[in-house]
Enzyme design. Structure first.
Site, PDB file in Angstrom:
ATOM      1  N   LYS A   9       0.928  -1.366  -0.244  1.00 55.98           N
ATOM      2  CA  LYS A   9      -0.230  -0.006  -0.017  1.00 55.98           C
ATOM      3  C   LYS A   9       0.902   1.190  -0.122  1.00 55.98           C
ATOM      4  O   LYS A   9       2.046   1.302   0.377  1.00 55.98           O
ATOM      5  CB  LYS A   9      -1.008   0.060   1.354  1.00 55.98           C
ATOM      6  CG  LYS A   9      -1.829  -1.241   1.232  1.00 55.98           C
ATOM      7  CD  LYS A   9      -2.868  -0.995   2.363  1.00 55.98           C
ATOM      8  CE  LYS A   9      -3.867  -2.282   2.563  1.00 55.98           C
ATOM      9  NZ  LYS A   9      -4.882  -2.086   3.454  1.00 55.98           N
ATOM     10  N   TYR A  49     -12.496  -3.839  -3.151  1.00 61.83           N
ATOM     11  CA  TYR A  49     -13.046  -3.627  -1.848  1.00 61.83           C
ATOM     12  C   TYR A  49     -14.523  -3.755  -1.701  1.00 61.83           C
ATOM     13  O   TYR A  49     -15.250  -3.107  -1.002  1.00 61.83           O
ATOM     14  CB  TYR A  49     -12.508  -2.402  -1.039  1.00 61.83           C
ATOM     15  CG  TYR A  49     -10.880  -2.466  -0.487  1.00 61.83           C
ATOM     16  CD1 TYR A  49     -10.823  -3.638   0.346  1.00 61.83           C
ATOM     17  CD2 TYR A  49     -10.306  -1.510  -1.061  1.00 61.83           C
ATOM     18  CE1 TYR A  49      -9.221  -3.555   0.754  1.00 61.83           C
ATOM     19  CE2 TYR A  49      -8.885  -1.575  -0.386  1.00 61.83           C
ATOM     20  CZ  TYR A  49      -8.622  -2.596   0.520  1.00 61.83           C
ATOM     21  OH  TYR A  49      -7.342  -2.727   1.086  1.00 61.83           O
ATOM     22  N   ARG A  92      -1.160 -14.147   5.910  1.00 59.35           N
ATOM     23  CA  ARG A  92      -2.147 -13.376   6.860  1.00 59.35           C
ATOM     24  C   ARG A  92      -1.742 -13.547   8.235  1.00 59.35           C
ATOM     25  O   ARG A  92      -1.579 -12.408   8.969  1.00 59.35           O
ATOM     26  CB  ARG A  92      -3.599 -13.956   6.825  1.00 59.35           C
ATOM     27  CG  ARG A  92      -4.471 -13.602   5.468  1.00 59.35           C
ATOM     28  CD  ARG A  92      -4.874 -12.094   5.423  1.00 59.35           C
ATOM     29  NE  ARG A  92      -5.912 -11.841   6.280  1.00 59.35           N
ATOM     30  CZ  ARG A  92      -6.911 -11.040   6.214  1.00 59.35           C
ATOM     31  NH1 ARG A  92      -6.668 -10.219   4.921  1.00 59.35           N
ATOM     32  NH2 ARG A  92      -7.651 -10.749   6.929  1.00 59.35           N
ATOM     33  N   ASN A 122      -2.258   0.324   6.961  1.00 59.08           N
ATOM     34  CA  ASN A 122      -1.823  -0.952   7.556  1.00 59.08           C
ATOM     35  C   ASN A 122      -0.862  -1.505   6.584  1.00 59.08           C
ATOM     36  O   ASN A 122      -0.780  -2.695   6.552  1.00 59.08           O
ATOM     37  CB  ASN A 122      -2.799  -1.881   8.035  1.00 59.08           C
ATOM     38  CG  ASN A 122      -3.923  -2.113   6.755  1.00 59.08           C
ATOM     39  OD1 ASN A 122      -3.677  -2.033   5.829  1.00 59.08           O
ATOM     40  ND2 ASN A 122      -5.045  -2.777   7.144  1.00 59.08           N
ATOM     41  N   HIS A 125      -2.007  -5.410   1.945  1.00 59.96           N
ATOM     42  CA  HIS A 125      -3.127  -6.179   1.971  1.00 59.96           C
ATOM     43  C   HIS A 125      -2.604  -7.649   1.523  1.00 59.96           C
ATOM     44  O   HIS A 125      -1.729  -7.708   0.753  1.00 59.96           O
ATOM     45  CB  HIS A 125      -4.131  -5.765   0.705  1.00 59.96           C
ATOM     46  CG  HIS A 125      -4.930  -6.563   0.323  1.00 59.96           C
ATOM     47  ND1 HIS A 125      -6.396  -6.667   0.900  1.00 59.96           N
ATOM     48  CD2 HIS A 125      -5.051  -7.674  -0.839  1.00 59.96           C
ATOM     49  CE1 HIS A 125      -6.955  -7.829   0.462  1.00 59.96           C
ATOM     50  NE2 HIS A 125      -6.252  -8.252  -0.691  1.00 59.96           N
ATOM     51  N   GLU A 136      -9.320 -11.990  -6.493  1.00 65.18           N
ATOM     52  CA  GLU A 136      -8.525 -10.773  -6.585  1.00 65.18           C
ATOM     53  C   GLU A 136      -7.289 -10.768  -7.555  1.00 65.18           C
ATOM     54  O   GLU A 136      -6.776  -9.863  -8.192  1.00 65.18           O
ATOM     55  CB  GLU A 136      -7.880 -10.463  -5.172  1.00 65.18           C
ATOM     56  CG  GLU A 136      -8.809 -10.251  -4.010  1.00 65.18           C
ATOM     57  CD  GLU A 136      -8.191 -10.103  -2.525  1.00 65.18           C
ATOM     58  OE1 GLU A 136      -7.267 -10.502  -2.564  1.00 65.18           O
ATOM     59  OE2 GLU A 136      -9.273  -9.550  -1.729  1.00 65.18           O
TER      60      GLU A 136
HETATM   61  P1  TYD Z   1     -10.880  -5.615   5.544  1.00 64.84           P
HETATM   62  O1  TYD Z   1     -11.358  -6.308   3.985  1.00 64.84           O
HETATM   63  O2  TYD Z   1     -12.069  -5.838   6.603  1.00 64.84           O
HETATM   64  O3  TYD Z   1      -9.549  -6.059   6.289  1.00 64.84           O
HETATM   65  P2  TYD Z   1      -8.201  -6.976   5.629  1.00 64.84           P
HETATM   66  O4  TYD Z   1      -7.401  -5.709   4.810  1.00 64.84           O
HETATM   67  O5  TYD Z   1      -7.522  -7.361   6.899  1.00 64.84           O
HETATM   68  O6  TYD Z   1      -8.540  -7.934   4.918  1.00 64.84           O
HETATM   69  O7  TYD Z   1     -10.629  -4.204   5.338  1.00 64.84           O
HETATM   70  C1  TYD Z   1     -10.107  -3.523   4.403  1.00 64.84           C
HETATM   71  C2  TYD Z   1      -9.304  -2.221   4.561  1.00 64.84           C
HETATM   72  O8  TYD Z   1     -10.102  -1.301   5.049  1.00 64.84           O
HETATM   73  C3  TYD Z   1      -8.492  -2.710   5.794  1.00 64.84           C
HETATM   74  O9  TYD Z   1      -7.024  -3.149   5.510  1.00 64.84           O
HETATM   75  C4  TYD Z   1      -8.237  -1.040   6.468  1.00 64.84           C
HETATM   76  C5  TYD Z   1      -9.562  -0.677   6.237  1.00 64.84           C
HETATM   77  N1  TYD Z   1     -10.328  -0.439   7.384  1.00 64.84           N
HETATM   78  C6  TYD Z   1     -10.699   0.784   8.106  1.00 64.84           C
HETATM   79  O10 TYD Z   1     -10.193   1.866   7.763  1.00 64.84           O
HETATM   80  N2  TYD Z   1     -11.486   0.662   8.910  1.00 64.84           N
HETATM   81  C7  TYD Z   1     -12.110  -0.221   9.289  1.00 64.84           C
HETATM   82  O11 TYD Z   1     -12.807  -0.311  10.522  1.00 64.84           O
HETATM   83  C8  TYD Z   1     -12.022  -1.847   8.894  1.00 64.84           C
HETATM   84  C9  TYD Z   1     -12.799  -2.930   9.376  1.00 64.84           C
HETATM   85  C10 TYD Z   1     -11.133  -1.563   7.792  1.00 64.84           C
END
Ligand code: TYD
Length: 148
Positions: A9, A49, A92, A122, A125, A136
């Site tokens: 990211k 997403y 993961r 974060n 992905h 994906e």
């Molecule tokens: P998600 O697909 O639920 O998690 P992951 O990336 O762990 O598979 O969410 C996608 C992205 O959305 C996540 O990486 C960060 C963002 N996000 C937020 O900003 N706030 C939130 O409350 C959640 C659940 C996700």
């Protein structure tokens, strides 16, 4: 053998973490089956997403993924396909929890993630399930760009 999609990211690109992230996955014995620099469109990110549709934060997540919150001269995402035994779950586990403040400190998100303007930055992905991974991979790569 299993495949999984990872996206470096904009926050991780800005921090020059790409090599470190890849070396972590290579050390797990996973191989790189696809690699590219992507100027992601809003349309691609909204498809990616799809599971966040209707949430109050989806627009912010898309903006973040388009580079709006990081200081990069050219917005981009680095997309990789990794391949190996149990690749989805192992990648993961190396990432840690979605929320970087809750991720175990030794995981990639625990070490390098943060929350800014209420948006989780974060770093990486990774697909959540093998089914999600194949969906994906088809979204981000053409068949001839990636190993089976
Ligand atoms: P998600 O697909 O639920 O998690 P992951 O990336 O762990 O598979 O969410 C996608 C992205 O959305 C996540 O990486 C960060 C963002 N996000 C937020 O900003 N706030 C939130 O409350 C959640 C659940 C996700």
């Amino acid at each position: 053998m299993e495949r999984t999609l990872i996206l470096i990211k904009p926050d991780a690109i800005e921090k020059r973490l790409t090599g470190l992230v890849l070396s972590r996955f290579e050390a797990l014995g996973l191989e790189i089956a696809g690699a590219k620099v992507v100027r992601a469109t809003e349309e691609l990110l909204r498809q990616h997403y799809d599971n966040l549709k209707g949430t109050p934060f989806v627009d912010e997540v898309v903006k973040f993924m388009m580079g709006d919150y990081n200081n990069l001269p050219d917005h981009r995402i680095y997309a990789f396909v990794l391949r190996g035994d149990n690749a989805v779950a192992r990648v993961r586990a190396a990432l840690g929890a979605t929320n970087p403040e809750k991720a175990d400190p030794w995981t990639l998100r625990g070490q390098f993630g943060c929350i800014k303007n209420g948006v989780m930055q974060n770093a990486v992905h990774a697909s959540g399930t093998p089914q999600e991974a194949e969906r994906e991979i088809a979204l981000w790569f053409r068949a001839e760009e990636v190993l089976p």
